[in-house]
Design a protein around this motif. Structure first.
Motif, PDB file in Angstrom:
ATOM      1  N   GLU A  14     -23.069 109.857 -55.077  1.00 29.42           N
ATOM      2  CA  GLU A  14     -22.662 110.048 -56.477  1.00 29.42           C
ATOM      3  C   GLU A  14     -23.249 111.340 -57.034  1.00 29.42           C
ATOM      4  O   GLU A  14     -22.555 112.113 -57.700  1.00 29.42           O
ATOM      5  CB  GLU A  14     -23.112 108.866 -57.333  1.00 29.42           C
ATOM      6  N   VAL A  15     -24.522 111.555 -56.760  1.00 31.09           N
ATOM      7  CA  VAL A  15     -25.171 112.782 -57.241  1.00 31.09           C
ATOM      8  C   VAL A  15     -24.512 113.996 -56.598  1.00 31.09           C
ATOM      9  O   VAL A  15     -24.159 114.967 -57.284  1.00 31.09           O
ATOM     10  CB  VAL A  15     -26.684 112.758 -56.951  1.00 31.09           C
ATOM     11  N   HIS A  16     -24.331 113.940 -55.294  1.00 31.83           N
ATOM     12  CA  HIS A  16     -23.720 115.063 -54.572  1.00 31.83           C
ATOM     13  C   HIS A  16     -22.302 115.337 -55.098  1.00 31.83           C
ATOM     14  O   HIS A  16     -21.901 116.499 -55.251  1.00 31.83           O
ATOM     15  CB  HIS A  16     -23.692 114.777 -53.070  1.00 31.83           C
ATOM     16  N   GLY A  17     -21.564 114.275 -55.388  1.00 33.27           N
ATOM     17  CA  GLY A  17     -20.216 114.427 -55.921  1.00 33.27           C
ATOM     18  C   GLY A  17     -20.195 115.182 -57.231  1.00 33.27           C
ATOM     19  O   GLY A  17     -19.329 116.033 -57.460  1.00 33.27           O
ATOM     20  N   VAL A  18     -21.149 114.910 -58.101  1.00 34.43           N
ATOM     21  CA  VAL A  18     -21.216 115.607 -59.389  1.00 34.43           C
ATOM     22  C   VAL A  18     -21.628 117.063 -59.180  1.00 34.43           C
ATOM     23  O   VAL A  18     -21.041 117.981 -59.761  1.00 34.43           O
ATOM     24  CB  VAL A  18     -22.177 114.885 -60.357  1.00 34.43           C
ATOM     25  N   VAL A  19     -22.622 117.286 -58.332  1.00 33.15           N
ATOM     26  CA  VAL A  19     -23.097 118.654 -58.075  1.00 33.15           C
ATOM     27  C   VAL A  19     -21.963 119.513 -57.510  1.00 33.15           C
ATOM     28  O   VAL A  19     -21.792 120.666 -57.909  1.00 33.15           O
ATOM     29  CB  VAL A  19     -24.311 118.655 -57.115  1.00 33.15           C
ATOM     30  N   THR A  20     -21.189 118.961 -56.604  1.00 34.17           N
ATOM     31  CA  THR A  20     -20.131 119.750 -55.971  1.00 34.17           C
ATOM     32  C   THR A  20     -18.847 119.806 -56.795  1.00 34.17           C
ATOM     33  O   THR A  20     -18.050 120.725 -56.620  1.00 34.17           O
ATOM     34  CB  THR A  20     -19.808 119.204 -54.563  1.00 34.17           C
ATOM     35  N   PHE A  21     -18.649 118.866 -57.710  1.00 35.33           N
ATOM     36  CA  PHE A  21     -17.451 118.870 -58.537  1.00 35.33           C
ATOM     37  C   PHE A  21     -17.486 119.987 -59.569  1.00 35.33           C
ATOM     38  O   PHE A  21     -16.493 120.678 -59.787  1.00 35.33           O
ATOM     39  CB  PHE A  21     -17.275 117.521 -59.244  1.00 35.33           C
ATOM     40  N   TYR A  22     -18.614 120.171 -60.228  1.00 32.78           N
ATOM     41  CA  TYR A  22     -18.723 121.174 -61.295  1.00 32.78           C
ATOM     42  C   TYR A  22     -19.099 122.518 -60.692  1.00 32.78           C
ATOM     43  O   TYR A  22     -20.173 122.675 -60.120  1.00 32.78           O
ATOM     44  CB  TYR A  22     -19.761 120.742 -62.336  1.00 32.78           C
ATOM     45  N   HIS A  23     -18.223 123.487 -60.845  1.00 33.12           N
ATOM     46  CA  HIS A  23     -18.438 124.791 -60.216  1.00 33.12           C
ATOM     47  C   HIS A  23     -19.623 125.568 -60.797  1.00 33.12           C
ATOM     48  O   HIS A  23     -20.088 126.515 -60.179  1.00 33.12           O
ATOM     49  CB  HIS A  23     -17.153 125.634 -60.268  1.00 33.12           C
ATOM     50  N   ASP A  24     -20.112 125.177 -61.954  1.00 32.27           N
ATOM     51  CA  ASP A  24     -21.254 125.898 -62.528  1.00 32.27           C
ATOM     52  C   ASP A  24     -22.584 125.538 -61.875  1.00 32.27           C
ATOM     53  O   ASP A  24     -23.570 126.255 -62.054  1.00 32.27           O
ATOM     54  CB  ASP A  24     -21.341 125.652 -64.038  1.00 32.27           C
ATOM     55  N   PHE A  25     -22.621 124.439 -61.141  1.00 31.39           N
ATOM     56  CA  PHE A  25     -23.858 124.085 -60.444  1.00 31.39           C
ATOM     57  C   PHE A  25     -23.923 124.858 -59.131  1.00 31.39           C
ATOM     58  O   PHE A  25     -22.998 124.835 -58.333  1.00 31.39           O
ATOM     59  CB  PHE A  25     -23.952 122.579 -60.174  1.00 31.39           C
ATOM     60  N   ARG A  26     -25.040 125.539 -58.935  1.00 28.99           N
ATOM     61  CA  ARG A  26     -25.265 126.286 -57.695  1.00 28.99           C
ATOM     62  C   ARG A  26     -26.118 125.446 -56.757  1.00 28.99           C
ATOM     63  O   ARG A  26     -27.049 124.784 -57.188  1.00 28.99           O
ATOM     64  CB  ARG A  26     -25.983 127.600 -57.995  1.00 28.99           C
ATOM     65  N   GLN A  27     -25.831 125.539 -55.470  1.00 23.35           N
ATOM     66  CA  GLN A  27     -26.580 124.779 -54.475  1.00 23.35           C
ATOM     67  C   GLN A  27     -27.499 125.664 -53.651  1.00 23.35           C
ATOM     68  O   GLN A  27     -28.108 125.204 -52.690  1.00 23.35           O
ATOM     69  CB  GLN A  27     -25.614 124.018 -53.568  1.00 23.35           C
ATOM     70  N   SER A  28     -27.592 126.906 -54.010  1.00 19.43           N
ATOM     71  CA  SER A  28     -28.513 127.831 -53.355  1.00 19.43           C
ATOM     72  C   SER A  28     -29.024 128.796 -54.421  1.00 19.43           C
ATOM     73  O   SER A  28     -28.417 128.929 -55.482  1.00 19.43           O
ATOM     74  CB  SER A  28     -27.813 128.582 -52.221  1.00 19.43           C
ATOM     75  N   PRO A  29     -30.137 129.458 -54.136  1.00 22.20           N
ATOM     76  CA  PRO A  29     -30.666 130.385 -55.145  1.00 22.20           C
ATOM     77  C   PRO A  29     -29.622 131.417 -55.557  1.00 22.20           C
ATOM     78  O   PRO A  29     -28.861 131.907 -54.709  1.00 22.20           O
ATOM     79  CB  PRO A  29     -31.847 131.046 -54.427  1.00 22.20           C
ATOM     80  N   PRO A  30     -29.556 131.726 -56.834  1.00 22.38           N
ATOM     81  CA  PRO A  30     -28.548 132.683 -57.298  1.00 22.38           C
ATOM     82  C   PRO A  30     -28.901 134.099 -56.850  1.00 22.38           C
ATOM     83  O   PRO A  30     -30.065 134.422 -56.613  1.00 22.38           O
ATOM     84  CB  PRO A  30     -28.633 132.564 -58.820  1.00 22.38           C
ATOM     85  N   PRO A  31     -27.886 134.959 -56.745  1.00 23.47           N
ATOM     86  CA  PRO A  31     -28.165 136.360 -56.433  1.00 23.47           C
ATOM     87  C   PRO A  31     -28.886 137.016 -57.605  1.00 23.47           C
ATOM     88  O   PRO A  31     -28.875 136.497 -58.723  1.00 23.47           O
ATOM     89  CB  PRO A  31     -26.776 136.961 -56.226  1.00 23.47           C
ATOM     90  N   ALA A  32     -29.493 138.147 -57.343  1.00 21.49           N
ATOM     91  CA  ALA A  32     -30.198 138.871 -58.400  1.00 21.49           C
ATOM     92  C   ALA A  32     -29.235 139.293 -59.512  1.00 21.49           C
ATOM     93  O   ALA A  32     -29.599 139.298 -60.685  1.00 21.49           O
ATOM     94  CB  ALA A  32     -30.911 140.092 -57.820  1.00 21.49           C
ATOM     95  N   HIS A  33     -28.012 139.652 -59.146  1.00 22.47           N
ATOM     96  CA  HIS A  33     -26.995 140.088 -60.113  1.00 22.47           C
ATOM     97  C   HIS A  33     -25.677 139.404 -59.790  1.00 22.47           C
ATOM     98  O   HIS A  33     -25.363 139.182 -58.623  1.00 22.47           O
ATOM     99  CB  HIS A  33     -26.785 141.603 -60.064  1.00 22.47           C
TER     100      HIS A  33
END
Length: 152
Positions: free
Chosen positions: A53-72
């Motif tokens: 359930e948690v994974h489904g929410v994390v992957t459904f919403y495109h604003d959640f990142r699953q890895s560190p964001p780039p510097a820019h």
């Protein structure tokens, strides 16, 4: 940098709120810049829901990142007005210069390239946004300047 102890504290602070899953995910992302895979088990346990359930929410919403964001992050508008004014050509140029596709970051983690579907500048198309700063009437020279700025 991800820290399980800090994450557990943040989850514990918010787990009693109604509809706690999304606020917890937003808090973790605001704190760490992304949702580490380890967080899914911590959240599931705290909220007594499945990891799926948690994974489904994390992957459904495109604003959640699953890895560190780039510097820019360079966001290129992909809406119709920008496409009609040369946005496809500029997107191809950005992809070629960076060696990435939309949704990816350069190998050094310096620059991420993201599509965005309207920056509200249709009359000044095409447009882009680098780290929250909008550039209108984007052309090859302006795009190259943004990429050079981000590479520093």
């Amino acid at each position: 940098m991800w820290n399980d102890t800090v994450a557990r504290d943040l989850i514990d602070d918010a787990k009693g709120a109604p509809g706690a899953l999304l606020p917890i995910l937003h808090t973790l992302q605001e704190t760490f810049g992304y949702i580490d895979r380890a967080a899914e088990a911590l959240i599931a346990e705290a909220l007594n829901i499945s990891r799926a359930e948690v994974h489904g929410v994390v992957t459904f919403y495109h604003d959640f990142r699953q890895s560190p964001p780039p510097a820019h992050t360079l966001k290129l508008c992909r809406a119709e007005a920008c496409q009609s004014m040369g946005g496809d050509r500029l997107a191809a140029r950005a992809k070629a210069r960076l060696g990435v596709d939309f949704g990816e970051a350069t190998a050094d983690g310096r620059i991420g390239l993201e599509p965005v579907y309207c920056l509200g500048l249709c009359s000044a198309a095409p447009s882009a946004m680098l780290d929250g700063r909008i550039t209108a009437r984007l052309d090859e020279a302006k795009l190259d300047a943004l990429l050079t700025e981000a590479a520093r």
